[in-house]
Design a protein around this motif. Structure first.
Motif, PDB file in Angstrom:
ATOM      1  N   LEU A 127       0.806  -1.223   0.000  1.00  0.00           N
ATOM      2  CA  LEU A 127       0.000   0.000   0.000  1.00  0.00           C
ATOM      3  C   LEU A 127       0.837   1.270   0.000  1.00  0.00           C
ATOM      4  O   LEU A 127       0.418   2.288  -0.529  1.00  0.00           O
ATOM      5  N   VAL A 128       2.031   1.219   0.577  1.00  0.00           N
ATOM      6  CA  VAL A 128       2.880   2.411   0.624  1.00  0.00           C
ATOM      7  C   VAL A 128       3.681   2.554  -0.662  1.00  0.00           C
ATOM      8  O   VAL A 128       3.724   3.620  -1.277  1.00  0.00           O
ATOM      9  N   HIS A 129       4.322   1.477  -1.097  1.00  0.00           N
ATOM     10  CA  HIS A 129       5.231   1.554  -2.245  1.00  0.00           C
ATOM     11  C   HIS A 129       4.560   1.197  -3.570  1.00  0.00           C
ATOM     12  O   HIS A 129       5.106   1.464  -4.629  1.00  0.00           O
ATOM     13  N   GLY A 130       3.392   0.550  -3.520  1.00  0.00           N
ATOM     14  CA  GLY A 130       2.600   0.322  -4.715  1.00  0.00           C
ATOM     15  C   GLY A 130       2.983  -0.863  -5.577  1.00  0.00           C
ATOM     16  O   GLY A 130       2.400  -1.049  -6.640  1.00  0.00           O
ATOM     17  N   HIS A 131       3.926  -1.685  -5.163  1.00  0.00           N
ATOM     18  CA  HIS A 131       4.297  -2.804  -6.026  1.00  0.00           C
ATOM     19  C   HIS A 131       3.552  -4.083  -5.635  1.00  0.00           C
ATOM     20  O   HIS A 131       3.080  -4.228  -4.511  1.00  0.00           O
ATOM     21  N   ASP A 132       3.450  -4.983  -6.601  1.00  0.00           N
ATOM     22  CA  ASP A 132       2.787  -6.265  -6.375  1.00  0.00           C
ATOM     23  C   ASP A 132       3.726  -7.195  -5.625  1.00  0.00           C
ATOM     24  O   ASP A 132       4.933  -7.270  -5.926  1.00  0.00           O
ATOM     25  N   LEU A 133       3.163  -7.935  -4.674  1.00  0.00           N
ATOM     26  CA  LEU A 133       3.932  -8.853  -3.844  1.00  0.00           C
ATOM     27  C   LEU A 133       3.382 -10.267  -3.974  1.00  0.00           C
ATOM     28  O   LEU A 133       2.187 -10.459  -4.192  1.00  0.00           O
ATOM     29  N   THR A 134       4.267 -11.234  -3.811  1.00  0.00           N
ATOM     30  CA  THR A 134       3.864 -12.616  -3.629  1.00  0.00           C
ATOM     31  C   THR A 134       4.172 -12.968  -2.183  1.00  0.00           C
ATOM     32  O   THR A 134       5.261 -12.664  -1.686  1.00  0.00           O
ATOM     33  N   LEU A 135       3.191 -13.577  -1.511  1.00  0.00           N
ATOM     34  CA  LEU A 135       3.327 -13.928  -0.105  1.00  0.00           C
ATOM     35  C   LEU A 135       3.623 -15.420   0.020  1.00  0.00           C
ATOM     36  O   LEU A 135       2.998 -16.245  -0.652  1.00  0.00           O
ATOM     37  N   TYR A 136       4.559 -15.737   0.893  1.00  0.00           N
ATOM     38  CA  TYR A 136       4.981 -17.116   1.139  1.00  0.00           C
ATOM     39  C   TYR A 136       4.826 -17.430   2.609  1.00  0.00           C
ATOM     40  O   TYR A 136       4.844 -16.533   3.451  1.00  0.00           O
ATOM     41  N   GLY A 137       4.724 -18.720   2.911  1.00  0.00           N
ATOM     42  CA  GLY A 137       4.681 -19.131   4.297  1.00  0.00           C
ATOM     43  C   GLY A 137       5.106 -20.576   4.459  1.00  0.00           C
ATOM     44  O   GLY A 137       5.103 -21.356   3.504  1.00  0.00           O
ATOM     45  N   ILE A 138       5.485 -20.894   5.682  1.00  0.00           N
ATOM     46  CA  ILE A 138       5.794 -22.269   6.060  1.00  0.00           C
ATOM     47  C   ILE A 138       5.512 -22.380   7.548  1.00  0.00           C
ATOM     48  O   ILE A 138       5.764 -21.443   8.305  1.00  0.00           O
ATOM     49  N   ASP A 139       4.937 -23.510   7.938  1.00  0.00           N
ATOM     50  CA  ASP A 139       4.748 -23.708   9.368  1.00  0.00           C
ATOM     51  C   ASP A 139       5.577 -24.910   9.811  1.00  0.00           C
ATOM     52  O   ASP A 139       6.147 -25.631   8.983  1.00  0.00           O
ATOM     53  N   LEU A 140       5.636 -25.098  11.089  1.00  0.00           N
ATOM     54  CA  LEU A 140       6.498 -26.116  11.666  1.00  0.00           C
ATOM     55  C   LEU A 140       6.195 -27.506  11.113  1.00  0.00           C
ATOM     56  O   LEU A 140       7.106 -28.300  10.901  1.00  0.00           O
ATOM     57  N   THR A 141       4.926 -27.791  10.839  1.00  0.00           N
ATOM     58  CA  THR A 141       4.578 -29.123  10.329  1.00  0.00           C
ATOM     59  C   THR A 141       5.070 -29.344   8.896  1.00  0.00           C
ATOM     60  O   THR A 141       5.235 -30.485   8.472  1.00  0.00           O
ATOM     61  N   GLN A 142       5.293 -28.267   8.149  1.00  0.00           N
ATOM     62  CA  GLN A 142       5.766 -28.376   6.756  1.00  0.00           C
ATOM     63  C   GLN A 142       7.285 -28.371   6.665  1.00  0.00           C
ATOM     64  O   GLN A 142       7.841 -28.747   5.637  1.00  0.00           O
TER      65      GLN A 142
END
Length: 177
Positions: free
Chosen positions: A159-174
Motif C-alpha cells: 500500500l505504501v510503495h505500490g508494487h505487487d507482492l507474492t506472499l509465502y509461508g511455512i509452518d512447523l509441520t511443513q
C-alpha cells in the motif's frame, strides 16, 4: 550472543565496525531495487537500520543477522527475522528477509543463510510459522524461498510503495530440515 555457523558463513549480531560495509551494500541501487521503496540508503539510514534490528533482537529474541564469510570475515549482507508491518495479509507475523552485496549473488549464500535462519526460527525460537513477502517479479528470491520449502500463499499490493507482492509461508509441520 546469538551466533550461527554454517559451512561457509557466520550469522551474528551487529558490531559497530559493520556499519561501513553494510552501508556500501545499501548504496548499491541494484541491491536495493527490490527492498522497501527501492531507493538506496545513506550511512546514517544504515546506522538507523542496524539500531532498529538490534532493538528487535532485544525485544523479540530475534532480528536481522550480520552475514559474514567464514573464511575471510568479509561482511556479505544481512539475513533474519522481523515482525512484518505490511502488507496487512501478514502484518504481525514473523517474516524472513535478506540482502546481500552483489558480489555475493549466485553463490548460494542467500539460500545457506536463509536456511539457517529458518531453522533458528522454527527450532531454536519455537515459532510455529514464518512468512515472506517478495516483489512479484523477484525470481531469485522466489527460488531461495522454494529451496526453504516455503509455499506461495497469495498475492498482495504494497500500500505504501505500490508494487505487487507474492506472499509465502511455512509452518512447523511443513518444515523439513
Amino acid at each position: 550472543m546469538t551466533e550461527i555457523r554454517t559451512p561457509r558463513l557466520v550469522l551474528r549480531r551487529w558490531f559497530d565496525d559493520d556499519l561501513v560495509a553494510l552501508s556500501e551494500i545499501h548504496a548499491d541501487p541494484v541491491v536495493m531495487q527490490r527492498i522497501g521503496d527501492g531507493r538506496t540508503r545513506s550511512l546514517e539510514e544504515t546506522a538507523q537500520d542496524i539500531e532498529a534490528w538490534e532493538e528487535e533482537w532485544d525485544e523479540e529474541g530475534f532480528g536481522m543477522f550480520c552475514v559474514e564469510l567464514l573464511g575471510s570475515g568479509e561482511l556479505a549482507g544481512a539475513v533474519g527475522l522481523s515482525v512484518a508491518e505490511a502488507p496487512a495479509e501478514i502484518a504481525g507475523q514473523v517474516a524472513i528477509s535478506w540482502r546481500l552485496g552483489r558480489v555475493f549473488w549466485g553463490q548460494g549464500y542467500a539460500s545457506e543463510a536463509a536456511h539457517a535462519t529458518l531453522e533458528f526460527a522454527l527450532q531454536d525460537r519455537g515459532l510455529d510459522r514464518v512468512v515472506a513477502a517478495i516483489r512479484a517479479e523477484d525470481g531469485s528470491s522466489a527460488n531461495v524461498l522454494g529451496k526453504l520449502g516455503m509455499q506461495a500463499e497469495g498475492a498482495a499490493r504494497h500500500l505504501v510503495h505500490g508494487h505487487d507482492l507474492t506472499l509465502y509461508g511455512i509452518d512447523l509441520t511443513q518444515y523439513q530440515h
